[in-house]
Design a protein around this motif. Structure first.
Motif, PDB file in Angstrom:
ATOM      1  N   HIS A   1       0.864  -1.192   0.000  1.00 41.96           N
ATOM      2  CA  HIS A   1       0.000   0.000   0.000  1.00 41.96           C
ATOM      3  C   HIS A   1       0.893   1.231   0.000  1.00 41.96           C
ATOM      4  CE1 HIS A   1      -3.906  -1.992   1.047  1.00 41.96           C
ATOM      5  NE2 HIS A   1      -3.055  -2.951   1.411  1.00 41.96           N
ATOM      6  N   TYR A   2       0.466   2.244  -0.731  1.00 41.10           N
ATOM      7  CA  TYR A   2       1.184   3.528  -0.718  1.00 41.10           C
ATOM      8  C   TYR A   2       0.782   4.269   0.551  1.00 41.10           C
ATOM      9  CZ  TYR A   2       2.480   8.302  -2.081  1.00 41.10           C
ATOM     10  OH  TYR A   2       3.006   9.557  -2.115  1.00 41.10           O
ATOM     11  N   LYS A   3       1.807   4.654   1.356  1.00 41.38           N
ATOM     12  CA  LYS A   3       1.549   5.294   2.651  1.00 41.38           C
ATOM     13  C   LYS A   3       1.147   6.753   2.433  1.00 41.38           C
ATOM     14  CE  LYS A   3       4.135   6.004   6.962  1.00 41.38           C
ATOM     15  NZ  LYS A   3       3.092   5.705   7.936  1.00 41.38           N
ATOM     16  N   SER A   4      -0.150   6.991   2.366  1.00 37.72           N
ATOM     17  CA  SER A   4      -0.660   8.342   2.164  1.00 37.72           C
ATOM     18  C   SER A   4      -2.031   8.470   2.822  1.00 37.72           C
ATOM     19  CB  SER A   4      -0.791   8.638   0.666  1.00 37.72           C
ATOM     20  OG  SER A   4      -1.636   9.755   0.472  1.00 37.72           O
ATOM     21  N   ASP A   5      -2.086   9.228   3.935  1.00 33.87           N
ATOM     22  CA  ASP A   5      -3.371   9.441   4.611  1.00 33.87           C
ATOM     23  C   ASP A   5      -4.360  10.126   3.678  1.00 33.87           C
ATOM     24  OD1 ASP A   5      -2.633   8.230   6.950  1.00 33.87           O
ATOM     25  OD2 ASP A   5      -2.085  10.094   7.979  1.00 33.87           O
ATOM     26  N   ALA A   6      -3.852  11.086   2.887  1.00 28.52           N
ATOM     27  CA  ALA A   6      -4.738  11.856   2.001  1.00 28.52           C
ATOM     28  C   ALA A   6      -5.459  10.935   1.009  1.00 28.52           C
ATOM     29  CB  ALA A   6      -3.936  12.910   1.250  1.00 28.52           C
ATOM     30  N   LEU A   7      -4.781   9.854   0.594  1.00 30.75           N
ATOM     31  CA  LEU A   7      -5.362   8.938  -0.402  1.00 30.75           C
ATOM     32  C   LEU A   7      -5.945   7.682   0.234  1.00 30.75           C
ATOM     33  CD1 LEU A   7      -2.489   9.198  -3.079  1.00 30.75           C
ATOM     34  CD2 LEU A   7      -4.678  10.411  -3.070  1.00 30.75           C
ATOM     35  N   GLY A   8      -5.816   7.541   1.556  1.00 18.92           N
ATOM     36  CA  GLY A   8      -6.330   6.348   2.233  1.00 18.92           C
ATOM     37  C   GLY A   8      -5.493   5.107   1.979  1.00 18.92           C
ATOM     38  N   ASP A   9      -4.165   5.266   1.905  1.00 21.32           N
ATOM     39  CA  ASP A   9      -3.229   4.135   1.750  1.00 21.32           C
ATOM     40  C   ASP A   9      -3.656   3.159   0.649  1.00 21.32           C
ATOM     41  OD1 ASP A   9      -1.911   5.256   3.948  1.00 21.32           O
ATOM     42  OD2 ASP A   9      -2.829   3.877   5.388  1.00 21.32           O
ATOM     43  N   PRO A  10      -3.718   3.617  -0.613  1.00 23.88           N
ATOM     44  CA  PRO A  10      -4.225   2.731  -1.688  1.00 23.88           C
ATOM     45  C   PRO A  10      -3.311   1.535  -1.975  1.00 23.88           C
ATOM     46  CG  PRO A  10      -3.275   4.728  -2.620  1.00 23.88           C
ATOM     47  CD  PRO A  10      -3.307   4.931  -1.131  1.00 23.88           C
ATOM     48  N   LEU A  11      -3.957   0.453  -2.400  1.00 27.02           N
ATOM     49  CA  LEU A  11      -3.239  -0.758  -2.837  1.00 27.02           C
ATOM     50  C   LEU A  11      -2.493  -0.436  -4.133  1.00 27.02           C
ATOM     51  CD1 LEU A  11      -3.150  -3.936  -2.256  1.00 27.02           C
ATOM     52  CD2 LEU A  11      -4.936  -4.087  -3.983  1.00 27.02           C
ATOM     53  N   ILE A  12      -1.200  -0.785  -4.186  1.00 29.06           N
ATOM     54  CA  ILE A  12      -0.414  -0.553  -5.410  1.00 29.06           C
ATOM     55  C   ILE A  12       0.415  -1.803  -5.715  1.00 29.06           C
ATOM     56  CG2 ILE A  12      -0.296   1.974  -5.252  1.00 29.06           C
ATOM     57  CD1 ILE A  12       2.482   1.684  -3.989  1.00 29.06           C
ATOM     58  N   ASN A  13       1.045  -1.833  -6.888  1.00 24.46           N
ATOM     59  CA  ASN A  13       1.892  -2.985  -7.222  1.00 24.46           C
ATOM     60  C   ASN A  13       3.345  -2.564  -7.435  1.00 24.46           C
ATOM     61  OD1 ASN A  13       2.243  -2.117  -9.889  1.00 24.46           O
ATOM     62  ND2 ASN A  13       0.514  -3.319 -10.647  1.00 24.46           N
TER      63      ASN A  13
END
Ligand code: TMP
Length: 246
Positions: A133-145
């Motif tokens: 997950h991308y560590k970003s509160d603003a984006l809600g920690d989205p799943l990434i690859n």
């Protein structure tokens, strides 16, 4: 016990400036530029801080659980930022340049995986599921690859390889550790950082960052009790501390 303000000194390690305050922890500088004090608060948040509350003595319980787990993992050959526990709420850690990724390891379906795939909670997975997950509160920690990470230069291919292998090893160690304590390790989140060119396990491992179910009864002994207003939150955290120290 009520939450006390961070004390001006912790044993032999004096507090320097407050460097960062997160949702559950505060980081302070020390006289040693390579080391920080990680202070554990009782504040609890969920759903990206939409829900806020307090779990009495959570900071003390999580510091003790995380200290015990980091000590155990170090003995098993995992390199972590943990130096030593300083006091009830404070841990001395190595200073990390944080990698902006959160790793989730799943052994049983719950939470985000159930929402994403429209499946029920409690399915035992044939093989562990690893997620970035991308560590970003603003984006809600989205799943990434991996491709997102490499294209965005969040980490190198060698670092990704190392973090993934280390996470799988940690899962194997923790599964066996909690099995002995009659706890099903459902899933957990890890964070890593760079220290003097090396990748180290950082943050904490606690009922805030793991899902723990009592073997057999499936009683939840983690932050889901807070997220879902299930009650008995403090006693669940205390029960996990008791089992870790057993
Ligand atoms: P999830 O199912 O909500 O994605 O959570 C997976 C695991 O990660 C679970 O054990 C709780 C933990 N977690 C955190 O530590 N921090 C977070 O912000 C979230 C959303 C989950």
């Amino acid at each position: 016990m009520t939450q006390t303000k961070p004390s001006p000194s912790s044993g032999s390690v004096a507090h320097g400036d407050k460097l960062y305050e997160g949702k559950a922890k505060i980081l302070y500088a020390t006289a040693n530029p390579d080391e920080l004090i990680q202070y554990f608060k009782d504040d609890a948040t969920a759903f990206n801080a939409e829900k806020k509350g307090t779990i009495v003595d959570k900071g003390i319980v999580n510091n003790k659980i995380a200290s015990a787990l980091f000590t155990m993992l170090e003995k098993e050959g995992v390199v972590t930022h943990f130096v030593r526990q300083l006091s009830d709420r404070e841990m001395l850690v190595k200073k990390l340049e944080i990698v902006p990724l959160e790793v989730t390891m799943r052994n049983i379906t719950a939470g985000g995986m159930c929402r994403m795939l429209g499946i029920e909670e409690g399915i035992v997975l044939k093989t562990p599921v690893f997620e970035w997950h991308y560590k970003s509160d603003a984006l809600g920690d989205p799943l990434i690859n991996d491709d997102h990470i490499l294209a965005m230069k969040f980490a190198t291919a060698a670092e990704l390889d190392q973090i993934r292998k280390e996470s799988e090893k940690i899962n194997t160690i923790l599964l066996a550790y909690f099995k002995k304590r009659k706890i099903d390790l459902v899933d957990f989140k890890l964070e890593f950082g760079r220290h003097k060119g090396k990748i180290l396990l950082g943050d904490e491992i606690s009922p805030d960052t793991c899902r723990f179910w009592e073997e057999g009864t499936k009683r939840k002994l983690d932050k889901d009790r807070f997220r879902r207003d299930m009650g008995d939150v403090e006693s669940a955290y205390q029960e996990m501390l008791r089992r870790v120290l057993a």
